[in-house]
Design an enzyme around this catalytic site. Structure first.
Site, mmCIF file in Angstrom:
data_model
loop_
_atom_site.group_PDB
_atom_site.id
_atom_site.type_symbol
_atom_site.label_atom_id
_atom_site.label_comp_id
_atom_site.label_asym_id
_atom_site.label_seq_id
_atom_site.Cartn_x
_atom_site.Cartn_y
_atom_site.Cartn_z
ATOM 1 N N CYS A 96 0.726 -1.305 -0.088
ATOM 2 C CA CYS A 96 0.025 -0.039 0.148
ATOM 3 C C CYS A 96 0.854 1.373 -0.013
ATOM 4 C CB CYS A 96 -1.046 -0.064 1.108
ATOM 5 S SG CYS A 96 -2.465 0.964 0.841
ATOM 6 N N ARG A 130 -12.714 6.069 -0.580
ATOM 7 C CA ARG A 130 -11.571 4.834 -0.474
ATOM 8 C C ARG A 130 -11.957 3.757 -1.061
ATOM 9 N NH1 ARG A 130 -7.913 7.141 2.716
ATOM 10 N NH2 ARG A 130 -6.796 4.858 3.165
ATOM 11 N N HIS A 196 -3.162 -5.778 2.452
ATOM 12 C CA HIS A 196 -2.729 -5.742 3.738
ATOM 13 C C HIS A 196 -3.520 -6.943 4.575
ATOM 14 C CE1 HIS A 196 -1.885 -1.204 4.232
ATOM 15 N NE2 HIS A 196 -3.001 -1.248 3.590
HETATM 16 N N1 GLN Z 1 -2.620 6.902 2.124
HETATM 17 C C1 GLN Z 1 -2.453 5.846 1.265
HETATM 18 C C2 GLN Z 1 -3.983 5.636 0.608
HETATM 19 O O1 GLN Z 1 -4.924 6.001 1.212
HETATM 20 C C3 GLN Z 1 -1.867 4.529 1.509
HETATM 21 C C4 GLN Z 1 -2.909 3.827 2.450
HETATM 22 C C5 GLN Z 1 -2.328 2.638 3.082
HETATM 23 O O2 GLN Z 1 -1.292 2.264 3.213
HETATM 24 N N2 GLN Z 1 -3.280 1.865 3.444
HETATM 25 O O3 GLN Z 1 -3.980 5.329 -0.431
#
Ligand code: GLN
Length: 253
Positions: A96, A130, A196
């Site tokens: 990520c 998101r 993740h």
């Molecule tokens: N900040 C980045 C995003 O929101 C990565 C987030 C994360 O590592 N989960 O895309």
């Protein structure tokens, strides 16, 4: 011969979301159960690392603010060494935020840009909404198609550069950008993924692939990773996949 692997965990105090460290523990455990010695080095801001110091590098995910904190150190202090390692075939798993940081830039949804390392040609654009999902992917390894369970939570949409190869195919979830059906990237022995939660404890085929790549690089192409049961990890993966499929079944009823 006593084999030994050194795992470099980059920015563990800043980039460590949703149990990303579990990936390091899974690598350690499946190596140690095979009698391989493992040393884990924490490499954060202010710590030195040289090419040759580590066999596997791990960079986890972070929020935008943490990426802003470590970006300068990654680009200007460790950048050349990380690029050399990647070119030399050191094994890297980046998740990520860590995956985004290997690319050219990450533009946050408000237009603010984080200049990234540029070791690989991808770039990332953040959006307000998101992608948050339990995920299922497929990878091809050793001529077999393997189903992988994961979890994604990112605002960034990542676009691969010309000729850049994806790591996995998306079966459920959004992957790199929700458009092209692919997830992550692979270049030489460097892997980037949005998965993740944690990727390796549930997906031993990837853990063993990374261990095997690192050990062959260190001890020669003839090195064969000893057999080791995947029974427990397979149960965890099956449960995750059944849960994801069940949730979807319920939603569509
Ligand atoms: N900040 C980045 C995003 O929101 C990565 C987030 C994360 O590592 N989960 O895309």
């Amino acid at each position: 011969m006593q084999e030994k692997l050194v795992i470099g965990h980059f920015y563990p105090d800043l980039l460590n979301l949703y149990g990303d460290r579990g990936n390091v523990l899974a690598l350690m455990r499946r190596a140690q159960l095979r009698g391989i010695e493992v040393e884990v080095r924490r490499i954060s801001i202010g710590d030195n690392v040289s090419n040759g110091d580590i066999d596997i590098g791990f960079i986890g995910g972070g929020q935008d603010c943490e990426q802003n904190i470590m970006a300068d150190d990654m680009r200007n202090v460790k950048g050349e060494v990380i690029k050399q390692m990647i070119e030399d075939g050191v094994v890297f798993l980046t998740v990520c935020g860590g995956y985004q940081m290997l690319g050219r830039y990450y533009e946050e949804h408000d237009g603010k840009r984080i200049e990234c390392l540029g070791a690989l040609p991808h770039y990332t654009k953040g959006e307000k909404d998101r992608f948050i999902n339990d995920t299922i992917y497929e990878i091809e390894t050793d001529g077999q198609t393997v189903t992988v369970a994961g979890f994604e939570n990112h605002s960034g949409r990542t676009y691969l550069g010309e000729g850049q190869k994806p790591f996995m195919k998306v079966i459920k979830g959004h992957g790199n950008n929700g458009e092209d059906g692919y997830e992550g990237t692979r270049y030489k022995n460097t892997f980037g993924t949005y998965s993740h939660g944690s990727l390796l404890p549930k997906n031993p085929v990837i853990t063993d692939m990374l261990l095997s790549l690192a050990l062959k690089r260190k001890y020669g192409e003839d090195y064969e990773l000893p057999e080791l049961s995947t029974e427990t990890e397979d149960l965890a993966r099956k449960q995750a996949i059944d849960y994801i499929n069940g949730k979807e079944g319920k939603a569509s009823q």
